[in-house]
Each structure stands twice: as structure tokens, then as C-alpha cells.
Design a protein around this motif. Sequence first.
Motif, short mmCIF file in Angstrom:
data_model
loop_
_atom_site.label_atom_id
_atom_site.label_comp_id
_atom_site.label_asym_id
_atom_site.label_seq_id
_atom_site.Cartn_x
_atom_site.Cartn_y
_atom_site.Cartn_z
N GLY A 190 9.98 19.60 -22.46
CA GLY A 190 10.83 18.57 -22.06
C GLY A 190 10.09 17.58 -21.15
O GLY A 190 10.34 16.79 -20.38
N LEU A 191 8.77 17.41 -21.40
CA LEU A 191 7.60 16.38 -20.71
C LEU A 191 8.02 15.04 -21.54
O LEU A 191 8.46 15.06 -22.57
CB LEU A 191 6.25 16.70 -21.00
N PRO A 192 7.71 13.90 -20.52
CA PRO A 192 8.23 12.51 -21.21
C PRO A 192 7.42 12.22 -22.50
O PRO A 192 6.42 12.89 -22.90
CB PRO A 192 7.63 11.40 -20.16
N GLN A 193 8.02 11.45 -23.49
CA GLN A 193 7.49 11.25 -24.74
C GLN A 193 6.06 10.60 -24.57
O GLN A 193 5.18 10.91 -25.46
CB GLN A 193 8.32 10.16 -25.51
N ALA A 194 5.75 9.85 -23.49
CA ALA A 194 4.28 9.09 -23.53
C ALA A 194 3.25 10.31 -23.30
O ALA A 194 2.22 9.83 -23.62
CB ALA A 194 4.35 8.17 -22.13
N ALA A 195 3.74 11.55 -22.66
CA ALA A 195 2.67 12.47 -22.52
C ALA A 195 2.49 13.15 -23.83
O ALA A 195 1.32 14.15 -23.78
CB ALA A 195 3.20 13.23 -21.27
N HIS A 196 3.21 13.36 -24.65
CA HIS A 196 3.16 14.22 -25.90
C HIS A 196 1.67 13.94 -26.47
O HIS A 196 1.49 12.88 -26.74
CB HIS A 196 4.19 13.70 -27.03
N ALA B 53 0.95 -1.33 -0.13
CA ALA B 53 0.02 0.11 0.13
C ALA B 53 1.01 1.32 0.11
O ALA B 53 0.43 2.36 -0.71
CB ALA B 53 -0.97 0.03 1.16
N PHE B 54 2.00 1.15 0.88
CA PHE B 54 2.77 2.62 0.78
C PHE B 54 3.55 2.53 -0.56
O PHE B 54 3.67 3.79 -1.15
CB PHE B 54 3.84 2.42 2.09
N GLU B 55 3.94 1.63 -1.17
CA GLU B 55 4.86 1.49 -2.34
C GLU B 55 3.73 2.09 -3.53
O GLU B 55 3.88 2.99 -4.46
CB GLU B 55 5.02 0.38 -3.00
N ALA B 56 2.16 1.53 -3.39
CA ALA B 56 1.25 2.16 -4.36
C ALA B 56 0.83 3.82 -4.19
O ALA B 56 0.93 4.65 -5.12
CB ALA B 56 -0.03 1.57 -4.25
N ALA B 57 1.04 4.02 -2.65
CA ALA B 57 0.92 5.63 -2.58
C ALA B 57 2.10 6.36 -3.33
O ALA B 57 1.93 7.45 -3.61
CB ALA B 57 0.56 5.86 -1.02
N HIS B 58 3.13 5.78 -2.83
CA HIS B 58 4.50 6.50 -3.38
C HIS B 58 4.59 6.69 -4.96
O HIS B 58 5.00 7.64 -5.57
CB HIS B 58 5.80 6.02 -2.95
N ALA B 59 4.01 5.41 -5.34
CA ALA B 59 3.89 5.49 -6.91
C ALA B 59 2.77 6.63 -7.69
O ALA B 59 3.02 7.18 -8.68
CB ALA B 59 3.50 4.09 -7.49
N GLN B 60 1.95 6.97 -6.68
CA GLN B 60 0.91 7.98 -7.09
C GLN B 60 1.30 9.31 -6.63
O GLN B 60 0.75 10.26 -6.98
CB GLN B 60 -0.44 7.70 -6.56
N ALA B 61 2.56 9.63 -6.00
CA ALA B 61 3.05 10.92 -5.67
C ALA B 61 3.47 11.72 -7.01
O ALA B 61 3.94 10.92 -7.83
CB ALA B 61 4.07 10.97 -4.53
N PRO B 62 3.30 12.89 -7.15
CA PRO B 62 3.86 13.65 -8.20
C PRO B 62 5.59 13.66 -8.04
O PRO B 62 6.11 13.60 -6.94
CB PRO B 62 3.57 15.16 -8.08
N LEU B 63 5.97 13.48 -9.39
CA LEU B 63 7.52 13.52 -9.41
C LEU B 63 8.11 14.71 -10.02
O LEU B 63 7.68 15.40 -10.98
CB LEU B 63 7.88 12.21 -10.44
N ALA B 64 9.26 15.10 -9.66
CA ALA B 64 9.82 16.20 -9.92
C ALA B 64 10.74 15.82 -11.52
O ALA B 64 11.29 14.66 -11.27
CB ALA B 64 11.05 16.94 -9.20
N LEU B 65 10.58 16.89 -12.41
CA LEU B 65 11.22 16.24 -13.79
C LEU B 65 12.32 17.26 -14.13
O LEU B 65 12.04 18.30 -14.39
CB LEU B 65 10.10 16.26 -14.84
N ASP B 66 13.65 16.51 -13.87
CA ASP B 66 14.65 17.33 -14.21
C ASP B 66 14.95 17.80 -15.51
O ASP B 66 15.51 18.96 -15.77
CB ASP B 66 15.90 16.64 -13.74
N THR B 67 14.18 17.19 -16.59
CA THR B 67 14.22 17.49 -17.90
C THR B 67 13.28 18.65 -18.25
O THR B 67 13.20 18.96 -19.59
CB THR B 67 14.22 16.44 -18.74
#
Length: 665
Positions: free
Chosen positions: A179-185, A145-159
Motif C-alpha cells: 500500500g505504499l504510494p505509486q511513486a515509490a514503487h 522554515a517551519f513549513e519546510a521542516a514539517h514537509a520533511q517530517a514522516p507521514l503516517a500512511l493510512d493505506t
Amino acid sequence: MVTPRVRAQLVALAPEGIAPGRPLALGLRIEHQPDWHTYWKNAGDSGLPTQLTWQLPAGLHAGEIAWPVPQQIRVGDMLNYGYEGTVLLPVPLQVAPDFAPGSDGGVDIRLHASWLVCRVECIPEEGNFLMRLPASAPQTLWSAAFEAAHAQAPLALDTAQASASASDGGERLQLRVAGLPQAAHGQTLALYPETADTLVHAAVLGQDWHQRWDGAVWTADVPLSPMRGEAPPQLASVSPALAAALAANQQAAATLPAPPAPSASTATWLLAVLGGLVGGLLLNLMPCVFPVLAIKVMGFARHGTDTAAQRRHGLAYAAGVVLSFLALGGVLLGLRAAGEQLGWGFQLQSPAVVAALAALFTLIGLNLAGVFEFGHVLPSRVANLHARHPLGDAFLSGVVAVAIASPCTAPFMGASLGFAVGLPAVQALSVFAALGVGMALPYVLVSWVPALLRWLPRPGAWMDTFRRAMAFPMFATVIWLVWVIGQQTGIDGAATLLALLLCLAALAWTLTLRGRTRAVLALLVLALAGWLAHSLGRNLLEPAPVATATSARDTWQPWSPDAQAALLTAGRPVFVDYTAAWCVTCQVNKRTTLADAEVLADFARRNVALLRADWTRRDPAITQALAALGRNGVPVYVLLAPGQPPVVLTELLSRQEVHTALAQL
């Protein structure tokens, strides 16, 4: 903590135990009922974020909530940010170098949490949570459950490179992100502002905000909130309408014992009504109902071919049954609304009611056995009431049947009645009415369908034999009621009731005598009964001493909220038997499944603590525990394990069901 809207639980993750330099996290896990939601740190157009206040031992320091990315929740023309379904709000902890656990190696974690839970209406809720963790033992039960919650947390994108600028005279915000990830384009993205009253959240519901892709660059144009920088702190995330509603809720909460019950969907309510109807039908098979029904069936033969009289009696009996269930349900709902902690079966939690029923069934049994006839011991106008008013007699038979049968409803109606008492009054009473209709239906059918009446024998001498034989089930019921009194008030209470019943039987016999003997003996018996009531009556009112465990080897221990919490905190699974002396099914299960050597051995093999919650007399703590499980009567059997949701077993408990539940530990 369980409410009609959410189940909230304090959970922990300490994969290497609790010590300096080792990872440690706590969290509030919230399971929402369908259509209900709580809020993110920015609630949007309305709402309030969940707040956590910690009380931690020296050397432990809680950080901020690591909020998972929320959902967009649309309510009318408003847009809110929050969570539906199940969410875990994790909080990282730092363990200082000088941290030391308690003398027993344990760590006490206390949390006060408050949240606003909304569907269309909104209800503020709060809870206090306590968790005791052994510092040296890893805590990994909730790691997924903690891993799932951390996976749903916002991530900082260095690019990523982002810029923002105001336009349209400072009324709109222009966003540009590269510079957003390719999957978001090319995808439609959602925008979640972390601070309240920055943007017009509901703009995404219409055409007032725009987004587009220029190659790999995402741009958006969104209106700024006219309240930015001007809203007072207390309204930073609450609309004026919701603020007024919350104020009204808080004022009502100060005077009312509980928030108003939520309405059920039509389908759910109809299922509960159907469950009541089926439960009432099955109730006719319970042994505690048989004596009354047998006497009523015998009445069919007495009427012979008078079909009209039979039908009138059937309807009168049904009216007595249905109205009695409605009355009991109304009293229960009314007392609960007044703040009383009561559940179904409350009528037999009073020793006075049990004693009165024992007296009634003693008189009925003596009458059936031929010891006396009401026409000989009562004035003729009173004795002949049943003859002059046969429909009233049939109606009262229905009332008596319900009085003795209602505690037997649990095997069929435990979940439905627990659900019903949480409904608005009209819906709840309809479930109680359905229970009455189901119980009365077989008798009404027999009275209205001539083909069924042909199965009954013709009137004759057998009726007198049958009548006298029915005295013995009545006396058996009296034995059961005396045993219930013994469980409630102890052996002295049971002996006092037996003495008073003996006086009642003697009085009934003396009134069959003639002349001066009748008056003298009746007065003597009354005097003796009065002296007994004055001298020993307190034995029927004082509760029996609470049983306590004599050694750690005792199989069953008395239940209490503290005992249950302590065992779970220590890491032991717990099996709780919610029972009562007046619950026939409870006693059958106790002497069969729960006394089975293989079942007890399976409990011992898995180190399961066995607790027995005795609801024979009123106990608000047990009532609250049952309500938390969605039940309102006994029997209830629940298997608890640290960090796992409760497993509620069926009321008609089987050995295989217990073994299957234990195998899941």
C-alpha cells in the motif's frame, strides 16, 4: 550562538500571536559548517541526539521534537542518522486556557540545548537561548522554515499495511509493506529505525541486508543488532569508542578554555595566506606607517652606490617586520589559549603601551627636528650602536614599523585574521608571517633592484631638510596616540601624558647642554617627572567613565549584549559599529559614512537602533561578539534584524553599501 562548527538560533512561529487555541511552535535552527553534522533522535552506530530543555511561562507546554527525516551519514564503516547543511527542529506548543502574558504583554522563552557535532572528530556543544515575544503580535518571519521542516517530517500512511517477523533464529528481521504510494514503487528505499540498537545500521553499507519489490509490495531482510535489549542506557546510542572519546572531551573541557581549533583545508589556508600577503602590501599605504618608511627610504640615498649595504639593510628590515608580526601573533594565540579574550590590536588596548609609543615617537621627532643628537646625550658606545651595527638599526626599524602599523591592518585583514586565530598555531602563524612579508616586500624590492634605486635623488643638502620635515609626521603620530590615551583614560589621562612628554622633551634638551648646568637642569627635570608620575600616574591606568546616552533621541547608544538583545527582542533592527580610538579606518568611517545626513536619515526612516561598541580598551564581551561574527579586529559593521542572520559590511564602509543593506530589511 555561533561556534566554529555551527550557528544555532532559537526561532518561533505564532501566526496569530500567543493565546489559547492559536497555533504556536518553537524550534532550534542549526546551520552546520561544511562536513559537520548533528544527529537524529536515533543517532545510528555512533553519536547523540540533540536535546532541548525548555523553561516556559505558566500555561505553555512544549511537546516533543517533530524530527525531520534525517540523512544517512557514512563515517568509515559506520552508518549514522543526522543532519548536514541547515536543519530546523520544530517543537509544537500548547497554550492552556489559563495562560496570561506578562504585565508588559511579553512572553519569555528560555531554552537550554545540547548537541554533539561531528566531522570525523566529535565535539559536545551546548547553549542557552532567550527569546522575548510580544503575545499580541504575529510571529511569521520563520514560517517558510517551519513549513519546510514539517514537509520533511514522516507521514503516517493510512493505506499502508506492514508486518514484521523474526527469522534465522531471531537474528534477522523480515519486513513486508504493502500500500505504499505509486511513486515509490520500484525505488530503493531507506530504512530509519526510531529506536537505537534495534538493527545493524551499517549493514546497508555492504551486502548484509536486502530489499526488493514484489509488484506493489516492498520486502526487506535486515540483521538485528546483537545489542538489542542488552545495552546499558548510557550506551544506548553510543559506540564504546565514541563513549571513550566523549569522556576524554568532557574531561578536557573542564581544564581547557576552548575546544581545539579545526584545521583548514589547504585551499582555504592558502587563500588566507594570500590575503595576508596582499594586506601587508596595502599596509604600506596607510598614513600611520608613512613616517617610518620615509626615513628608511631616505637611508637608500645615504648608502649611495653601495648596493650590498642596501640589500643587507633591506633584508634586516624585512626580518624585523616578519619576526615582529610572528611575535605579536604568537603572543595573541598564546594568551587566547590561556583563556584571555583578546583580538588583533590588543597591544594598543593597554594605556601603558600607548604611552610608551608616544614617548618613543616624541624622542624620534625631536631627534629628526635637530633638537638633539643621540651622540650628544648618550654615552658614545650607546649612541654609536646604530653606526657600529647598522643591520640592527634596520631590524629595529622594522619592529617599530610593525608596532605602529599593526592596528591599521583591519581594513584589509579583518576577515583573514579572524579566520587565522581559529586555526592551529602553525597555520595561524603562517598568515601573520605572510602579512609581514607583504609589508616588507616593497622595501626589499627597492633595495635589491638597482633599476628602482635610480629613481632616488643623489645624496645632498636636501637630505637634512627631508629629515627635519619628517619630524612633523612623527609629532602628528604623537597627537594621535595622546588622543587614544584620552579615549582610554579620559581628559586627565591625556593631560598627564602630555605633561610627562613635556618633561621628556625638556630632559632631551638639557642633555645637550654643557657643564654643571646640564647636570642641575637634568636632575630638576627628572625630579619633576618623578613627582608627576607619582602624583598623576594613576590617571594613565584608570579607565575613562563609560559614556551613557543622555536621552532617547541620541543617535548612537553604547553597545552591550543586553542592549542588543533587548532591541532585537522588541522587533527593532540594530546596526553595530565595532570601533576603537586607535583604529584609523574606524575614525575615517565614523566621520564620513556614519556621519552622513542621508545615511542617518535612512537609519531613522527604518527605525534602526544605532549601537557603538568601543574596543579602545580591552572588553571581553566585544571580543566574543567579534569572534561570533568571524572577526578578530576592528572596524566591523554589522546589521542585525530579528530572525535574520547578521549582515557584515566591509571595513572600508561606503554610503551606498549601507543604503543597499538597509533596503534588504
